[in-house]
Write an enzyme that holds these catalytic residues in place. Structure first.
Site, PDB file in Angstrom:
ATOM      1  N   SER A   1      26.198  12.088  56.608  1.00 26.72           N
ATOM      2  CA  SER A   1      25.565  13.102  55.779  1.00 26.72           C
ATOM      3  C   SER A   1      25.541  12.694  54.315  1.00 26.72           C
ATOM      4  O   SER A   1      26.490  12.082  53.804  1.00 26.72           O
ATOM      5  CB  SER A   1      26.319  14.433  55.917  1.00 26.72           C
ATOM      6  OG  SER A   1      25.859  15.378  54.979  1.00 26.72           O
TER       7      SER A   1
ATOM      8  N   LYS B   1      14.659  16.074  60.999  1.00 26.72           N
ATOM      9  CA  LYS B   1      15.629  16.960  61.639  1.00 26.72           C
ATOM     10  C   LYS B   1      15.399  18.409  61.182  1.00 26.72           C
ATOM     11  O   LYS B   1      15.277  18.669  59.984  1.00 26.72           O
ATOM     12  CB  LYS B   1      17.054  16.532  61.292  1.00 26.72           C
ATOM     13  CG  LYS B   1      18.158  17.377  61.904  1.00 26.72           C
ATOM     14  CD  LYS B   1      19.521  16.778  61.585  1.00 26.72           C
ATOM     15  CE  LYS B   1      20.658  17.587  62.186  1.00 26.72           C
ATOM     16  NZ  LYS B   1      20.878  18.857  61.456  1.00 26.72           N
TER      17      LYS B   1
ATOM     18  N   ASP C   1      19.850  18.963  68.702  1.00 25.16           N
ATOM     19  CA  ASP C   1      21.194  19.467  68.429  1.00 25.16           C
ATOM     20  C   ASP C   1      21.144  20.981  68.306  1.00 25.16           C
ATOM     21  O   ASP C   1      20.080  21.580  68.384  1.00 25.16           O
ATOM     22  CB  ASP C   1      21.846  18.789  67.220  1.00 25.16           C
ATOM     23  CG  ASP C   1      21.423  19.352  65.860  1.00 25.16           C
ATOM     24  OD1 ASP C   1      20.791  20.426  65.788  1.00 25.16           O
ATOM     25  OD2 ASP C   1      21.745  18.717  64.847  1.00 25.16           O
TER      26      ASP C   1
ATOM     27  N   TYR D   1      19.615  14.489  52.445  1.00 26.92           N
ATOM     28  CA  TYR D   1      19.164  15.709  51.791  1.00 26.92           C
ATOM     29  C   TYR D   1      18.332  15.228  50.606  1.00 26.92           C
ATOM     30  O   TYR D   1      18.867  14.642  49.668  1.00 26.92           O
ATOM     31  CB  TYR D   1      20.353  16.559  51.340  1.00 26.92           C
ATOM     32  CG  TYR D   1      21.055  17.279  52.464  1.00 26.92           C
ATOM     33  CD1 TYR D   1      20.353  18.149  53.288  1.00 26.92           C
ATOM     34  CD2 TYR D   1      22.414  17.101  52.699  1.00 26.92           C
ATOM     35  CE1 TYR D   1      20.986  18.816  54.327  1.00 26.92           C
ATOM     36  CE2 TYR D   1      23.056  17.763  53.725  1.00 26.92           C
ATOM     37  CZ  TYR D   1      22.341  18.614  54.544  1.00 26.92           C
ATOM     38  OH  TYR D   1      22.974  19.280  55.571  1.00 26.92           O
TER      39      TYR D   1
ATOM     40  N   GLY E   1      24.321  23.924  69.267  1.00 23.77           N
ATOM     41  CA  GLY E   1      24.937  24.631  70.381  1.00 23.77           C
ATOM     42  C   GLY E   1      25.578  23.754  71.432  1.00 23.77           C
ATOM     43  O   GLY E   1      26.166  24.263  72.381  1.00 23.77           O
TER      44      GLY E   1
ATOM     45  N   ARG F   1      28.213  21.873  73.338  1.00 17.65           N
ATOM     46  CA  ARG F   1      29.672  21.932  73.380  1.00 17.65           C
ATOM     47  C   ARG F   1      30.277  21.119  74.521  1.00 17.65           C
ATOM     48  O   ARG F   1      31.442  20.737  74.450  1.00 17.65           O
ATOM     49  CB  ARG F   1      30.143  23.391  73.527  1.00 17.65           C
ATOM     50  CG  ARG F   1      29.769  24.300  72.360  1.00 17.65           C
ATOM     51  CD  ARG F   1      30.506  23.944  71.106  1.00 17.65           C
ATOM     52  NE  ARG F   1      30.189  24.838  70.011  1.00 17.65           N
ATOM     53  CZ  ARG F   1      29.184  24.659  69.150  1.00 17.65           C
ATOM     54  NH1 ARG F   1      28.397  23.599  69.266  1.00 17.65           N
ATOM     55  NH2 ARG F   1      28.961  25.516  68.180  1.00 17.65           N
TER      56      ARG F   1
ATOM     57  N   ARG G   1      23.122  27.766  61.135  1.00 13.68           N
ATOM     58  CA  ARG G   1      23.682  27.922  59.793  1.00 13.68           C
ATOM     59  C   ARG G   1      22.639  28.273  58.734  1.00 13.68           C
ATOM     60  O   ARG G   1      23.000  28.544  57.597  1.00 13.68           O
ATOM     61  CB  ARG G   1      24.392  26.633  59.368  1.00 13.68           C
ATOM     62  CG  ARG G   1      25.644  26.356  60.181  1.00 13.68           C
ATOM     63  CD  ARG G   1      26.188  24.956  59.936  1.00 13.68           C
ATOM     64  NE  ARG G   1      26.565  24.706  58.556  1.00 13.68           N
ATOM     65  CZ  ARG G   1      27.682  25.131  57.978  1.00 13.68           C
ATOM     66  NH1 ARG G   1      28.532  25.888  58.669  1.00 13.68           N
ATOM     67  NH2 ARG G   1      27.953  24.821  56.729  1.00 13.68           N
TER      68      ARG G   1
ATOM     69  N   GLN H   1      21.648  10.263  57.011  1.00 12.04           N
ATOM     70  CA  GLN H   1      20.960  11.549  56.872  1.00 12.04           C
ATOM     71  C   GLN H   1      20.751  11.845  55.399  1.00 12.04           C
ATOM     72  O   GLN H   1      21.692  11.798  54.602  1.00 12.04           O
ATOM     73  CB  GLN H   1      21.771  12.673  57.522  1.00 12.04           C
ATOM     74  CG  GLN H   1      21.179  14.061  57.361  1.00 12.04           C
ATOM     75  CD  GLN H   1      21.651  14.753  56.079  1.00 12.04           C
ATOM     76  OE1 GLN H   1      22.713  14.473  55.555  1.00 12.04           O
ATOM     77  NE2 GLN H   1      20.824  15.657  55.576  1.00 12.04           N
TER      78      GLN H   1
END
Length: 387
Positions: free
Chosen positions: A128, A260, A315, A152, A317, A319, A287, A150
């Site tokens: 990130s 993404k 992606d 931003y 959820g 688990r 989020r 990734q």
């Protein structure tokens, strides 16, 4: 290889002969509760929380529960292979570690531990922009591992170009552009505690070490961290970009580019039309938009629309290993695993990440075989039944 990942359960059972039990739970649905006991309220809330009422976080899990696996028998599934090809590169399994920022808030080693664990397991990691550690330090920790970067997207072209050049020089092969987080959503869990790591100088290691960013400061971040944070805020937040700006990234990145945050089939088509190499169907784990559609609910239609033009990843959820199987059956080439490995990081640093991820891969391997499938190519919507 038969039982390549599923053999992890044999390792655990054999250790039991010496009265040794796993240091952390093997139930991925209990990792969060275990991590909660170790973490302070701020860090825990930041990782586990969602936008608004948390409806999208819940919807992501409910969507997985609506799909059920229909096992088939006598399919000669003893020998299994989880390998897949993503963006022209063969991966040993359809699992990557998702970009999660500020990992030092859950463990002091942060992204360095994750990078070491990923390399040891042969699992690609996605770093990130909001990392607690620099691009270069994470690359060193990851060694010969496969790593993606990734972004931003900064609101400053010079900073963007500099960061991309650093990532390329450090061996990051693929660029993942996150589209859905150009500003923070209303997150009550964080707001109630007035907890935001970035304004404390956590998760800013990459820009603070960047020469283009530092050149815009009167004093270095080490000398005047407050001024650096105030410069970081408008550089990295508050501005939504546009489709017609994507050629700028292609001009400054010569590897694959993945978008993404895709949740609408028309956006998926626009990504393909723009010459992107892949997309991640994602709602950022719930989020960003409260009450948004579950990511899994839109995966099949998006995969059907553009899966022959771009690589579709997923992606939000995920688990369990069974979740990975369902996502692949519904059209994803691979999944990005997020919160579970971060909970493992909180519990035990590098060892915790390895345990959490190995458990999910073992679950996937065993579930693949026990459902009557030998390879990921055997999976399709016919593998599942919607309830």
């Amino acid at each position: 290889m038969a039982g390549q990942y599923g053999a992890y359960q044999n390792e655990i059972y054999l250790q039991g002969l010496g009265e040794q039990v796993p240091p952390f739970t093997t139930d991925p649905t209990r990792l969060e509760a275990a991590a909660r006991e170790k973490l302070d309220d701020g860090p825990y809330g930041y990782v586990a929380g969602g936008a608004g009422s948390g409806a999208t976080v819940r919807a992501n899990r409910e969507a997985f529960d609506r799909w059920r696996i229909v096992p088939r028998m006598l399919t000669d599934a003893t020998q299994r292979d989880l390998a897949t090809t993503v963006l022209g590169t063969e991966l040993p399994s359809p699992v990557l570690l998702a970009p999660v920022g500020v990992q030092s808030i859950v463990h002091p080693d942060g992204e360095l531990a994750t990078a070491r664990a990923a390399a040891a397991m042969g699992v690609p990691m996605v770093l990130s922009t909001a990392s607690s550690n620099t691009i270069e330090d994470v690359a060193e920790a990851n060694g010969d591992g496969t790593r993606w970067y990734q972004l931003y997207w900064p609101n400053d072209n010079e900073v963007t170009i500099s960061i991309l050049a650093r990532a390329k020089a450090a061996g990051f092969s693929t660029l993942v552009l996150t589209l859905d987080t150009w500003t923070l959503a209303w997150r009550p869990t964080d707001l109630d505690q007035a907890y935001l790591p970035f304004i404390r100088g956590i998760g800013t290691a990459i820009p603070f070490a960047d020469p283009a960013f530092r050149a815009k400061l009167a004093k270095s971040p080490e000398e005047d961290p407050t001024a650096a944070i105030l410069q970081w805020i408008p550089t990295f937040t508050g501005t939504d970009h546009h489709w017609d700006q994507l050629p700028f990234l292609r001009e400054h990145w010569d590897g694959p580019i993945v978008l993404k945050g895709i949740q609408h089939v028309d956006d998926a088509r626009r990504a393909a039309d723009a010459g992107m190499d892949g997309i991640v169907v994602s709602n950022h784990g719930g989020r960003q938009v409260d009450g948004a559609v579950a990511a899994l609910d839109v995966l099949p239609e998006i995969a059907a629309a553009v899966g022959d033009r771009v690589d579709v990843l997923f992606d939000s959820g995920v688990r369990t290993g069974a979740d990975v199987l369902k996502a692949v059956a519904l059209g994803a080439k691979a999944v990005l695993l997020g919160r579970p490995y971060v909970y493992g990081l909180a519990l035990g640093g590098e060892d915790g990440v390895r345990h959490a991820v190995r458990g999910i891969l073992a679950d996937l391997d065993l579930t693949l075989g026990l459902s009557g499938n030998r390879t990921l190519a055997d999976l399709s919507s016919d593998t599942l039944r919607r309830t």
